[in-house]
Write an enzyme that holds these catalytic residues in place. Structure first.
Site, PDB file in Angstrom:
ATOM      1  N   ASN A 293      -5.376  12.364   0.648  1.00 37.58           N
ATOM      2  CA  ASN A 293      -4.477  11.535   1.576  1.00 37.58           C
ATOM      3  C   ASN A 293      -5.216  10.783   2.732  1.00 37.58           C
ATOM      4  OD1 ASN A 293      -1.874  10.433   2.188  1.00 37.58           O
ATOM      5  ND2 ASN A 293      -1.863  11.677   4.094  1.00 37.58           N
ATOM      6  N   LYS A 294      -4.614   9.846   3.449  1.00 35.69           N
ATOM      7  CA  LYS A 294      -5.261   8.883   4.319  1.00 35.69           C
ATOM      8  C   LYS A 294      -6.262   9.649   5.253  1.00 35.69           C
ATOM      9  CE  LYS A 294      -5.080   5.699   4.779  1.00 35.69           C
ATOM     10  NZ  LYS A 294      -5.865   4.735   3.913  1.00 35.69           N
TER      11      LYS A 294
ATOM     12  N   ASP B 194      -1.787  10.626  -2.003  1.00 33.45           N
ATOM     13  CA  ASP B 194      -2.283   9.641  -3.093  1.00 33.45           C
ATOM     14  C   ASP B 194      -2.685  10.213  -4.359  1.00 33.45           C
ATOM     15  OD1 ASP B 194      -2.719   8.112  -0.521  1.00 33.45           O
ATOM     16  OD2 ASP B 194      -2.798   6.423  -1.601  1.00 33.45           O
TER      17      ASP B 194
ATOM     18  N   ARG C 185       0.923  -0.973  -0.174  1.00 32.51           N
ATOM     19  CA  ARG C 185       0.007  -0.028   0.126  1.00 32.51           C
ATOM     20  C   ARG C 185       0.867   1.208   0.053  1.00 32.51           C
ATOM     21  NH1 ARG C 185       2.283   1.910   3.648  1.00 32.51           N
ATOM     22  NH2 ARG C 185       1.085   3.420   3.605  1.00 32.51           N
ATOM     23  N   GLY C 186       0.188   2.428  -0.070  1.00 23.91           N
ATOM     24  CA  GLY C 186       1.259   3.533  -0.100  1.00 23.91           C
ATOM     25  C   GLY C 186       1.230   3.729  -1.990  1.00 23.91           C
ATOM     26  N   ALA C 187       0.771   5.141  -2.033  1.00 26.23           N
ATOM     27  CA  ALA C 187       0.573   5.206  -3.622  1.00 26.23           C
ATOM     28  C   ALA C 187       1.829   5.007  -4.594  1.00 26.23           C
ATOM     29  CB  ALA C 187       0.389   6.789  -3.768  1.00 26.23           C
TER      30      ALA C 187
HETATM   31  O1  MRU Z   1      -4.401   3.044   2.290  1.00 26.37           O
HETATM   32  P1  MRU Z   1      -2.956   3.534   2.343  1.00 26.37           P
HETATM   33  O2  MRU Z   1      -2.154   2.718   3.166  1.00 26.37           O
HETATM   34  O3  MRU Z   1      -2.602   2.975   0.943  1.00 26.37           O
HETATM   35  O4  MRU Z   1      -2.844   5.118   2.132  1.00 26.37           O
HETATM   36  C1  MRU Z   1      -1.450   5.454   2.170  1.00 26.37           C
HETATM   37  C2  MRU Z   1      -1.441   6.977   2.467  1.00 26.37           C
HETATM   38  O5  MRU Z   1      -2.382   7.540   2.521  1.00 26.37           O
HETATM   39  C3  MRU Z   1      -0.119   7.543   2.096  1.00 26.37           C
HETATM   40  O6  MRU Z   1      -0.065   8.537   2.977  1.00 26.37           O
HETATM   41  C4  MRU Z   1       0.042   7.849   0.536  1.00 26.37           C
HETATM   42  O7  MRU Z   1      -0.403   6.891  -0.289  1.00 26.37           O
HETATM   43  C5  MRU Z   1       1.284   8.342   0.411  1.00 26.37           C
HETATM   44  S1  MRU Z   1       2.724   7.170   0.463  1.00 26.37           S
HETATM   45  C6  MRU Z   1       4.255   8.042  -0.118  1.00 26.37           C
END
Ligand code: MRU
Length: 354
Positions: free
Chosen positions: A246-247, A236, A45-47
């Site tokens: 973002n989250k 994201d 996970r994470g963009a």
């Molecule tokens: O649901 P996730 O864990 O994929 O969410 C991730 C985030 O919100 C991060 O802050 C975002 O993807 C940036 S990662 C460099």
């Protein structure tokens, strides 16, 4: 540093983040559907990491295609690309990486199918390597905002685990630490999936950076007490007007930061900026299962018979964002749109950098 993903021997190894911090265990993917499942179930996970996984998934899917010519190959690749694209809607890196993979296939169309398959692996590896380089540049540009003695709040995990290798929001923190500045990091636990408590806390511990975990609802109180000097988060998808997806919980942090005079920075590789998206209002926000809200660590915490809402992301309007830190420099949100397309080559970045 923990690595989220790796291509080895024609397979894709994905560190299962749903088991962290207690178990360090890879999922070995030999089929693109396994990669898609890992993205859907947050094993990766994470963009930026999702983008890299999608590109590797596309290469894996391409490997399994039997085709005599390019037309047949691309027709059979289409369901692989759309299957990967359908895994998660918010992170634009997913679409961006799959478009790069498809573009690479078309660029190689005059070559034998076997060579196109090879080229898709190279494209995925280039996306991975470019992301690490972007992270390091974000670190260098972002570290200017961190002074000796600062306490930095971060939300969710935008660290090495969320990217190709060094993180976006964590990169300025790592650089400041490597340069010997004494810093403290406040880690929001980040309900419901606890990426802060499970992943960012682990990364800070591994890097030897002093960090304190807080419940999400503590951030405002700490800001009010003057105990937070700045906030840095990832994204994201950032729209061309500077609105930031973002989250879930990021918006609350940003509003509280403004109320308390705390600068609020967003670290965003160019691959997370969606220049085709006019504003944050149109960014698709993923809604996940109610079960993630009902349970913590596999234990049900809510009574049966109640409903839950589980929006995985929120939108922070550009007006709350002090600066967006990219690999090209740090910019005011209103200037982000200038970084797009052919105009970028003629732009004097020095004039708009912070
Ligand atoms: O649901 P996730 O864990 O994929 O969410 C991730 C985030 O919100 C991060 O802050 C975002 O993807 C940036 S990662 C460099």
């Amino acid at each position: 540093m923990l690595r989220a993903i790796e291509h080895r021997g024609g397979k894709v190894l994905i560190l299962d983040q749903s088991k962290l911090p207690h178990h360090i265990e890879d999922v070995e993917c030999s089929d693109w559907r396994q990669v898609a499942d890992c993205i859907k179930t947050l094993k990766i996970r994470g963009a930026p990491a999702i983008g890299i996984a999608a590109a590797m998934g596309a290469a894996l899917g391409a490997d399994s295609i039997k085709a005599g010519d390019f037309e047949e190959f691309i027709r059979k690749l289409e369901p692989v690309l759309s299957g990967l694209l359908s895994t998660r809607p918010t992170a634009v890196n997913l679409k961006w990486a799959l478009e790069r993979a498809k573009g690479r296939a078309f660029a190689e169309r005059e070559h034998p199918v076997a060579d196109i398959k090879e080229a898709l692996w190279r494209e995925a590896e280039e996306i991975h390597a470019e992301d690490i380089a972007a992270n390091k540049a974000i670190g260098r540009w972002g570290a200017q905002f961190i002074k000796d003695g600062d306490t930095i709040l971060t939300h969710c995990n935008a660290g090495a685990l969320a990217t190709g290798g060094y993180g976006t929001a964590t990169a300025p923190i790592f650089v400041a630490h490597e340069e010997g500045r004494k810093i403290n990091v406040i880690v929001d636990e980040t309900r419901p999936v606890l990426q802060g408590a499970r992943l960012t806390a682990l990364e800070m511990k591994e890097a030897g950076i002093p960090a304190t975990l807080i419940t999400d609802n503590s951030a405002g109180a700490l800001m009010r007490k003057g105990e937070i000097d700045l906030a840095i988060v990832g994204t994201d998808r950032t729209a061309r007007n500077g609105d930031v997806a973002n989250k879930i919980g990021t918006y609350s942090v940003a509003v509280l930061a403004r109320e308390n005079g705390v600068p609020f920075y967003v670290a965003a590789p160019m691959s997370s900026i969606d220049f085709a998206m006019p504003s944050g209002d149109m960014i698709p926000v993923e809604e996940r299962s109610e079960d993630e809200v009902f349970h913590i660590g596999g234990v049900r915490i809510a009574p049966h018979g109640i409903k839950a809402r589980n929006m995985a992301f929120d939108i922070t309007p550009a007006r709350y964002v002090t600066a967006i830190i990219t690999e090209l420099g740090a910019f005011r949100p209103k200037d982000i749109k200038k970084l797009n397309g052919p105009a970028l080559a003629e732009l004097n970045l020095e004039e708009i950098r912070l």
